[in-house]
Design a protein around this motif. Structure first.
Motif, PDB file in Angstrom:
ATOM      1  N   ALA A 169       0.846  -1.190   0.000  1.00 45.60           N
ATOM      2  CA  ALA A 169       0.000   0.000   0.000  1.00 45.60           C
ATOM      3  C   ALA A 169       0.880   1.238   0.000  1.00 45.60           C
ATOM      4  O   ALA A 169       1.970   1.229   0.588  1.00 45.60           O
ATOM      5  CB  ALA A 169      -0.921   0.008   1.222  1.00 45.60           C
ATOM      6  N   PRO A 170       0.441   2.305  -0.650  1.00 46.33           N
ATOM      7  CA  PRO A 170       1.233   3.546  -0.640  1.00 46.33           C
ATOM      8  C   PRO A 170       1.230   4.181   0.737  1.00 46.33           C
ATOM      9  O   PRO A 170       0.289   3.995   1.516  1.00 46.33           O
ATOM     10  CB  PRO A 170       0.497   4.438  -1.647  1.00 46.33           C
ATOM     11  CG  PRO A 170      -0.903   3.925  -1.655  1.00 46.33           C
ATOM     12  CD  PRO A 170      -0.802   2.449  -1.429  1.00 46.33           C
ATOM     13  N   GLY A 171       2.302   4.888   1.042  1.00 46.35           N
ATOM     14  CA  GLY A 171       2.365   5.593   2.319  1.00 46.35           C
ATOM     15  C   GLY A 171       2.693   4.731   3.507  1.00 46.35           C
ATOM     16  O   GLY A 171       2.606   5.183   4.652  1.00 46.35           O
ATOM     17  N   MET A 172       3.091   3.464   3.253  1.00 44.23           N
ATOM     18  CA  MET A 172       3.413   2.573   4.369  1.00 44.23           C
ATOM     19  C   MET A 172       4.853   2.761   4.828  1.00 44.23           C
ATOM     20  O   MET A 172       5.273   2.175   5.811  1.00 44.23           O
ATOM     21  CB  MET A 172       3.191   1.106   3.963  1.00 44.23           C
ATOM     22  CG  MET A 172       1.746   0.763   3.664  1.00 44.23           C
ATOM     23  SD  MET A 172       0.657   1.047   5.071  1.00 44.23           S
ATOM     24  CE  MET A 172       1.306  -0.156   6.218  1.00 44.23           C
ATOM     25  N   GLY A 173       5.623   3.554   4.083  1.00 44.32           N
ATOM     26  CA  GLY A 173       6.998   3.817   4.489  1.00 44.32           C
ATOM     27  C   GLY A 173       7.923   2.673   4.150  1.00 44.32           C
ATOM     28  O   GLY A 173       8.769   2.776   3.269  1.00 44.32           O
ATOM     29  N   ASP A 174       7.742   1.557   4.840  1.00 45.28           N
ATOM     30  CA  ASP A 174       8.671   0.442   4.640  1.00 45.28           C
ATOM     31  C   ASP A 174       8.061  -0.641   3.781  1.00 45.28           C
ATOM     32  O   ASP A 174       8.542  -1.760   3.773  1.00 45.28           O
ATOM     33  CB  ASP A 174       9.087  -0.146   5.988  1.00 45.28           C
ATOM     34  CG  ASP A 174       7.915  -0.734   6.758  1.00 45.28           C
ATOM     35  OD1 ASP A 174       8.167  -1.466   7.728  1.00 45.28           O
ATOM     36  OD2 ASP A 174       6.759  -0.451   6.393  1.00 45.28           O
ATOM     37  N   GLY A 175       7.004  -0.334   3.039  1.00 49.24           N
ATOM     38  CA  GLY A 175       6.350  -1.359   2.232  1.00 49.24           C
ATOM     39  C   GLY A 175       7.281  -2.037   1.252  1.00 49.24           C
ATOM     40  O   GLY A 175       7.419  -3.253   1.234  1.00 49.24           O
ATOM     41  N   ILE A 176       7.943  -1.226   0.419  1.00 48.48           N
ATOM     42  CA  ILE A 176       8.862  -1.800  -0.556  1.00 48.48           C
ATOM     43  C   ILE A 176      10.094  -2.360   0.136  1.00 48.48           C
ATOM     44  O   ILE A 176      10.632  -3.383  -0.246  1.00 48.48           O
ATOM     45  CB  ILE A 176       9.280  -0.738  -1.594  1.00 48.48           C
ATOM     46  CG1 ILE A 176       8.059  -0.285  -2.406  1.00 48.48           C
ATOM     47  CG2 ILE A 176      10.342  -1.265  -2.522  1.00 48.48           C
ATOM     48  CD1 ILE A 176       7.515  -1.307  -3.367  1.00 48.48           C
TER      49      ILE A 176
END
Length: 318
Positions: A169-176
């Motif tokens: 999800a966008p805006g998760m900070g550490d998603g990628i």
């Protein structure tokens, strides 16, 4: 003691109490577990198992619920295993995804079960493979396995599913960043959920770039698609189902589905055998054989590897 043949027959009829009882026997490592698995064996193989994984907060439960709705529109029976972290107090499932999927609670074509990891690494309950078999034998067309998002160890879901869906999800900070830890290696379908938020397109582009960097695919190989969704509103969910069906068709055409299921069965047999052996070794604490081997190691007469070989040989012969 429950009559296993009666429970299995009732589960085949779609009776939720019978399904619940069978899964409870699995989770509790009941003495009847061998009988249960023997009864279920000829009834399995028809369900399509989809694993959903991703970092906490990406909307796994909402996405799972939306997928249930989509498959029910196709008149398919759906089973959901929501694997939660264990409560440190009771050992039971902590998050209770059944509460968040209450929209489907009264639907006889849906069976939802929360399972606790019980300290098992990888975010997947040790009993999940057998629970999947119960739902398969009970006539589920699709089984959705939603796991806890715990980073790199979460790749374990890939060993239990026919198709693995990775959610971000966008805006998760550490998603990628979390995905870089190994989760990108297991995805068959990638979903960027909460696509109505700022940064969704950027997340999808970065994900596509990272997948391209790690590619070593030949002609005809599967290239994981990236689907944008707003699961809370049901947007993009049909596209996810379409991607799943395309992956299933690709696997069946090339024999990959059969290979994955054989590998899954192989790992399950190995796990059961190792667990049984570990239990037998555990029973040896204080046993004279183990003590004698330890004394020989201390005296320099034996190295630990040869001692282990002797111990295993003794266990297998005994």
């Amino acid at each position: 003691m429950q009559d296993v043949s009666t429970l299995v027959a009732q589960a085949r009829e779609g009776r939720p109490r019978a399904v619940a009882r069978l899964i409870s026997l699995v989770e509790g490592a009941s003495p009847q577990l061998r009988e249960v698995m023997a009864a279920l064996a000829p009834l399995t193989g028809g369900a399509y198992v989809v694993g959903l994984t991703g970092s906490p907060g990406v909307g796994k439960s909402t996405s799972t619920s939306a997928l249930v709705s989509a498959y029910r529109k196709q008149d398919k029976r759906v089973g959901v295993l929501a694997v939660d972290p264990s409560s440190p107090f009771s050992g039971g499932a902590l998050l209770g995804d059944r509460v968040r999927m209450s929209d489907h609670a009264s639907d006889p074509g849906v069976y939802i079960r929360s399972m606790a990891t019980r300290g098992h690494l990888g975010g997947l309950a040790w009993a999940a493979p057998q629970a999947i078999r119960v739902l398969d034998a009970a006539g589920c067309d699709v089984i959705l396995v939603e796991t806890v998002g715990v980073g790199q160890s979460e790749v374990e879901i890939a060993s239990q599913a026919d198709t693995s869906v990775v959610l971000l999800a966008p805006g998760m900070g550490d998603g990628i960043q979390a995905a870089k830890a190994g989760i990108l290696e297991i995805g068959d379908v990638y979903v960027v959920n909460k696509a109505d938020r700022d940064g969704a397109d950027a997340t999808a582009r970065e994900l596509n770039h990272m997948l391209g960097l790690g590619e070593s695919r030949g002609p005809g190989d599967w290239r994981p698609p990236i689907v944008k969704t707003v699961a809370a509103r049901g947007e993009g969910v049909d596209e996810v189902v379409e991607a799943l069906e395309k992956h299933r068709a690709w696997m069946e055409e090339r024999g990959v589905l059969a290979e994955r299921r054989a590998a899954r069965a192989s790992r399950e047999v190995e796990t059961i055998a190792v667990t049984a052996l570990r239990e037998r070794i555990g029973d040896l604490h204080g046993d004279r054989r183990l003590g004698a081997l330890a004394e020989r190691i201390v005296a320099g007469e034996l190295d630990p590897y040869r001692a282990a070989d002797e111990l295993v040989a003794g266990l297998t012969e005994g």
